[in-house]
Scaffold this motif. Structure first.
Motif, PDB file in Angstrom:
ATOM      1  N   VAL A  37       0.870  -1.172   0.000  1.00  0.00           N
ATOM      2  CA  VAL A  37       0.000   0.000   0.000  1.00  0.00           C
ATOM      3  C   VAL A  37       0.905   1.220   0.000  1.00  0.00           C
ATOM      4  CG1 VAL A  37      -1.771   1.255   1.271  1.00  0.00           C
ATOM      5  CG2 VAL A  37      -1.760  -1.254   1.271  1.00  0.00           C
ATOM      6  N   ASP A  38       0.575   2.226  -0.794  1.00  0.00           N
ATOM      7  CA  ASP A  38       1.440   3.394  -0.954  1.00  0.00           C
ATOM      8  C   ASP A  38       2.859   2.968  -1.299  1.00  0.00           C
ATOM      9  OD1 ASP A  38      -0.665   5.119  -0.426  1.00  0.00           O
ATOM     10  OD2 ASP A  38      -0.260   5.145   1.724  1.00  0.00           O
ATOM     11  N   PHE A  61       6.724   9.409  -5.235  1.00  0.00           N
ATOM     12  CA  PHE A  61       6.425  10.523  -6.126  1.00  0.00           C
ATOM     13  C   PHE A  61       5.239  11.367  -5.661  1.00  0.00           C
ATOM     14  CE2 PHE A  61       8.862   7.575  -8.649  1.00  0.00           C
ATOM     15  CZ  PHE A  61       9.753   8.404  -9.302  1.00  0.00           C
ATOM     16  N   PHE A  62       4.115  10.745  -5.311  1.00  0.00           N
ATOM     17  CA  PHE A  62       2.915  11.515  -4.983  1.00  0.00           C
ATOM     18  C   PHE A  62       2.232  11.023  -3.707  1.00  0.00           C
ATOM     19  CE2 PHE A  62       3.007  11.660  -9.738  1.00  0.00           C
ATOM     20  CZ  PHE A  62       3.246  13.016  -9.876  1.00  0.00           C
ATOM     21  N   SER A  94       3.277   5.953 -11.622  1.00  0.00           N
ATOM     22  CA  SER A  94       2.875   6.531 -10.341  1.00  0.00           C
ATOM     23  C   SER A  94       1.415   6.938 -10.401  1.00  0.00           C
ATOM     24  CB  SER A  94       3.725   7.754 -10.003  1.00  0.00           C
ATOM     25  OG  SER A  94       5.065   7.383  -9.797  1.00  0.00           O
ATOM     26  N   GLU A  95       0.749   6.790  -9.267  1.00  0.00           N
ATOM     27  CA  GLU A  95      -0.651   7.197  -9.153  1.00  0.00           C
ATOM     28  C   GLU A  95      -0.724   8.472  -8.324  1.00  0.00           C
ATOM     29  OE1 GLU A  95      -3.232   4.133  -7.588  1.00  0.00           O
ATOM     30  OE2 GLU A  95      -1.974   2.583  -8.464  1.00  0.00           O
ATOM     31  N   GLN A  96      -1.661   9.325  -8.699  1.00  0.00           N
ATOM     32  CA  GLN A  96      -2.035  10.468  -7.874  1.00  0.00           C
ATOM     33  C   GLN A  96      -3.548  10.559  -7.959  1.00  0.00           C
ATOM     34  OE1 GLN A  96      -0.783  14.422  -9.063  1.00  0.00           O
ATOM     35  NE2 GLN A  96      -0.604  15.027  -6.919  1.00  0.00           N
ATOM     36  N   GLY A  97      -4.192  10.043  -6.941  1.00  0.00           N
ATOM     37  CA  GLY A  97      -5.645   9.944  -6.987  1.00  0.00           C
ATOM     38  C   GLY A  97      -6.054   8.972  -8.085  1.00  0.00           C
ATOM     39  N   SER A 149       6.705   7.662 -14.480  1.00  0.00           N
ATOM     40  CA  SER A 149       7.712   8.189 -13.557  1.00  0.00           C
ATOM     41  C   SER A 149       9.083   7.756 -14.044  1.00  0.00           C
ATOM     42  CB  SER A 149       7.478   7.648 -12.147  1.00  0.00           C
ATOM     43  OG  SER A 149       6.215   8.046 -11.689  1.00  0.00           O
ATOM     44  N   PHE A 150       9.932   8.733 -14.277  1.00  0.00           N
ATOM     45  CA  PHE A 150      11.257   8.482 -14.832  1.00  0.00           C
ATOM     46  C   PHE A 150      12.247   9.231 -13.957  1.00  0.00           C
ATOM     47  CE2 PHE A 150      14.289   9.192 -18.525  1.00  0.00           C
ATOM     48  CZ  PHE A 150      14.635   7.850 -18.650  1.00  0.00           C
ATOM     49  N   VAL A 151      13.250   8.542 -13.445  1.00  0.00           N
ATOM     50  CA  VAL A 151      14.172   9.156 -12.499  1.00  0.00           C
ATOM     51  C   VAL A 151      15.588   8.655 -12.742  1.00  0.00           C
ATOM     52  CG1 VAL A 151      13.710   7.411 -10.738  1.00  0.00           C
ATOM     53  CG2 VAL A 151      14.526   9.644 -10.032  1.00  0.00           C
TER      54      VAL A 151
END
Length: 181
Positions: free
Chosen positions: A112-113, A141-142, A165-168, A174-176
């Motif tokens: 989770v998260d 990330f979010f 990545s999820e945001q809501g 996501s690239f880093v």
């Protein structure tokens, strides 16, 4: 249960590898999964995956074999390094061998998260204490679910990771890029 298959140039199994070209390893009689494979400069083969222990713990794993497919007992604990990727969910594990035979293992941390997680190991399977915090880097990330889907090591030994990545209810690529330290 980890399996490796070696092929000769004409596409047949290589009889000099394992048992007729096949290596199967069962660790605790439970679930064993190989997700990725890499080879060190000395010809030793590293498998990255999951091993479920006798206590029903899902553990990320690095397993090292010699070039003939025999478990290398000089690596980690009798050829195996087990480490926690957080919770009972490990959806992927990517490994890369660096020029000095040290290893990078990367995947998704937590159920989770979840976050990106990168571990660095010395060539003998010990954690590299000089990398990140005690050998580990996590990236969130979010404050929502992040799933690492691939990792490469650049020539300068910086690491590129990509995932989702999820945001809501929104999803992002996501690239880093990480420094070698």
């Amino acid at each position: 249960f980890l399996s490796f298959i070696g092929f000769a140039q004409d596409g047949t199994l290589d009889p000099s590898f394992g048992n007729g070209g096949i290596v199967e390893t069962d660790f605790y009689g439970f679930l064993d999964i190989g997700y990725s494979v890499s080879q060190q400069n000395n010809g030793k083969i590293i498998s990255g995956g999951v091993i479920v222990t006798e206590n029903d713990n899902f553990m990320a794993s690095l397993v090292r074999y010699n070039s003939e497919g025999i478990l290398d007992n000089t690596f980690g604990n009798n050829g195996v390094v087990l480490f926690d990727f957080g919770g009972n969910y490990i959806g992927n594990l990517f490994i890369s061998t660096l020029n000095n035979d040290n290893l990078i293992a990367a995947g998704t941390y937590g159920a989770v998260d979840s976050d990106f997680l990168i571990h660095k190991f010395l060539a003998n399977g010990d954690v590299d204490p000089d990398f990140g915090t005690n050998g580990v880097i996590t990236t969130d990330f979010f404050n929502d679910n992040d799933t690492l889907l691939s990792l490469i090591v650049q020539e300068d030994e910086k690491y590129l990771a990509i995932g989702r990545s999820e945001q809501g209810s929104d999803y992002f690529i996501s690239f880093v890029r990480y420094l070698s330290s």
